[in-house]
Scaffold this active site. Structure first.
Site, PDB file in Angstrom:
ATOM      1  N   PHE A 189      -1.537  -6.874  -2.070  1.00  0.00           N
ATOM      2  CA  PHE A 189      -1.974  -5.476  -1.991  1.00  0.00           C
ATOM      3  C   PHE A 189      -0.922  -4.687  -1.199  1.00  0.00           C
ATOM      4  O   PHE A 189      -0.309  -5.225  -0.270  1.00  0.00           O
ATOM      5  CB  PHE A 189      -3.333  -5.425  -1.295  1.00  0.00           C
ATOM      6  CG  PHE A 189      -3.996  -4.085  -1.299  1.00  0.00           C
ATOM      7  CD1 PHE A 189      -4.651  -3.625  -2.426  1.00  0.00           C
ATOM      8  CD2 PHE A 189      -3.974  -3.278  -0.164  1.00  0.00           C
ATOM      9  CE1 PHE A 189      -5.278  -2.389  -2.429  1.00  0.00           C
ATOM     10  CE2 PHE A 189      -4.586  -2.037  -0.162  1.00  0.00           C
ATOM     11  CZ  PHE A 189      -5.238  -1.586  -1.301  1.00  0.00           C
ATOM     12  N   SER A 191      -0.612  -2.729   1.265  1.00  0.00           N
ATOM     13  CA  SER A 191      -0.579  -2.669   2.723  1.00  0.00           C
ATOM     14  C   SER A 191      -0.377  -4.029   3.389  1.00  0.00           C
ATOM     15  O   SER A 191      -0.247  -4.103   4.615  1.00  0.00           O
ATOM     16  CB  SER A 191      -1.871  -2.045   3.250  1.00  0.00           C
ATOM     17  OG  SER A 191      -2.991  -2.859   2.920  1.00  0.00           O
ATOM     18  N   LYS A 192      -0.340  -5.107   2.600  1.00  0.00           N
ATOM     19  CA  LYS A 192      -0.153  -6.431   3.183  1.00  0.00           C
ATOM     20  C   LYS A 192       1.266  -6.567   3.747  1.00  0.00           C
ATOM     21  O   LYS A 192       2.161  -5.804   3.413  1.00  0.00           O
ATOM     22  CB  LYS A 192      -0.409  -7.524   2.140  1.00  0.00           C
ATOM     23  CG  LYS A 192      -1.787  -7.495   1.518  1.00  0.00           C
ATOM     24  CD  LYS A 192      -2.901  -7.719   2.523  1.00  0.00           C
ATOM     25  CE  LYS A 192      -4.252  -7.813   1.828  1.00  0.00           C
ATOM     26  NZ  LYS A 192      -5.371  -7.912   2.775  1.00  0.00           N
ATOM     27  N   ASN A 193       1.467  -7.594   4.555  1.00  0.00           N
ATOM     28  CA  ASN A 193       2.791  -7.822   5.140  1.00  0.00           C
ATOM     29  C   ASN A 193       3.846  -8.014   4.062  1.00  0.00           C
ATOM     30  O   ASN A 193       4.999  -7.596   4.228  1.00  0.00           O
ATOM     31  CB  ASN A 193       2.760  -9.040   6.063  1.00  0.00           C
ATOM     32  CG  ASN A 193       1.938  -8.804   7.308  1.00  0.00           C
ATOM     33  OD1 ASN A 193       0.946  -8.079   7.273  1.00  0.00           O
ATOM     34  ND2 ASN A 193       2.328  -9.401   8.416  1.00  0.00           N
TER      35      ASN A 193
END
Length: 376
Positions: A189, A191-193
């Site tokens: 997704f 916004s994940k790292n």
């Protein structure tokens, strides 16, 4: 001071725009939108990074978790133990597969699944444990794997928030979160790292036979076109998302370091404050990659602080405001409030501050000063 974002994807993109654009352009030039070379390249690169035998890309992190459970052959009514304090996707897929979710409490210090609670929840119907590496901090996988071995249980790691984190074992060895259990899932997704520019996910395993099964499941149960050998789904990582991930994967460790550096500055500013319990950060800090930087606000008005920050233009969030055992979809007479003392306390105390790779010292000082201004 530039505007503070909860996650600054635009600032991150600006630094890698040329690489990302070139990678996407390659897909457009070759018209290989599904299962193209960029997908295979990313799969191999991620296998090398994680030191895992098999990465199976798929359409999103929730699919990844569901497909992992499908591949293990779990049957309706089998009990699956997981944490009460996490996002609903973890329990959602258990319910969708007509398995029986068994929610248990978490540890107060690391907010990950409680080892003692796992032990107490095991019954003859228990078939699997799903530890969630919450907020980017690796769960106690050594203890979890020992329990799984003792009771002959599967371990399915939910690694949606902790890609790049290390799990350290008592003999000094380290393994990447997501490579220790029988199978693992992750999310890409945005916004994940390690995030793409849409939806994406992957499944990891070191089991050759399981990997073969999973590769069929993600593609309608097919290994040969129009031959459906297993019950499958349509869940493929598209080539454009793989192109973005190919551009970002070489930077994942530097992204983790930037988050860890920001976390250290946050924690230093809050050290010793009577109303703030900040995340603990070990010297090498490789067990936590800070997908979220989450405070506990004690003996103070957490919601008032949140509004104070929002009024000053500082985004913040409560992850998660309602325990899973109190969600309408997952209510069950088996659950007693006294079984979830830590979770019930955390939902009243937690507050997550902006955390991403582009935070600068001026922004961090403004954020921490604003927190301390309210909690005088």
């Amino acid at each position: 001071m530039k505007k503070i974002q909860m996650v600054d994807l635009k600032g991150q993109y600006d630094k890698i725009a040329a690489t990302v654009n070139a990678s996407i352009q390659e897909v457009l030039d070759t018209n290989t939108y599904i299962n193209g070379p960029q997908v295979h390249s990313f799969q191999k690169s991620l296998e090398d990074y994680l030191d895992v035998k098999h990465v199976i890309p798929c359409a999103n992190g929730t699919d990844a978790l569901q497909i992992a459970m499908m591949g293990l052959g779990l049957k309706p009514g089998d009990e699956v133990i997981t944490a009460d304090f996490t996002f609903a996707a973890t329990v959602e897929v258990i319910a969708l597969l007509q398995l029986t979710p068994v929610l248990v409490d978490v540890d107060m210090v690391n907010m990950n699944i409680s080892i003692d609670a796992i032990k107490k929840a095991i019954t003859p119907k228990t078939k699997a444990i799903v530890p969630v590496h919450l907020f980017g901090r690796a769960a106690n996988m050594e203890a979890i794997m020992a329990i799984a071995t003792e009771y002959n249980l599967f371990v399915i790691e939910d690694n949606a928030q902790a890609i790049g984190a290390n799990c350290k074992f008592s003999d000094g060895t380290k393994k990447k979160a997501g490579t220790i259990g029988h199978v693992s899932s992750t999310s890409f997704f945005p916004s994940k790292n390690l995030g793409c520019y849409g939806d994406g996910g992957a499944i990891f395993t070191n089991d050759d036979a399981l990997a073969h099964t999973l590769r069929g499941i993600v593609n309608h149960g097919m290994y040969e076109r129009y031959h459906h050998d297993v019950v499958g789904v349509n869940s493929r990582l598209d080539s454009i998302q793989a192109a973005v991930l190919n551009a970002k994967l070489p930077l994942l460790d530097s992204y983790g370091k930037a988050r860890q550096d920001a976390a250290r500055k946050y924690t230093a500013a809050f050290e010793g404050h009577k109303n703030i319990i900040a995340p603990t950060i070990c010297d090498n800090c490789d067990c936590h990659v800070f997908h979220q930087y989450t405070l506990r606000i004690i003996n103070a008005d957490r919601d008032g602080l949140m509004q104070h920050l929002l009024d000053k233009g500082i985004p913040c969030a409560i992850y998660y405001p309602i325990p899973l055992h109190l969600q309408k979809a997952y209510l069950d007479v088996r659950y007693k409030e006294e079984d979830f003392p830590v979770t019930n306390q955390l939902v009243r105390e937690v507050l997550s501050l902006p955390m991403h790779t582009e935070l600068d010292d001026e922004q961090i000082k403004f954020i921490t000063d604003s927190v301390l201004e309210y909690l005088k």
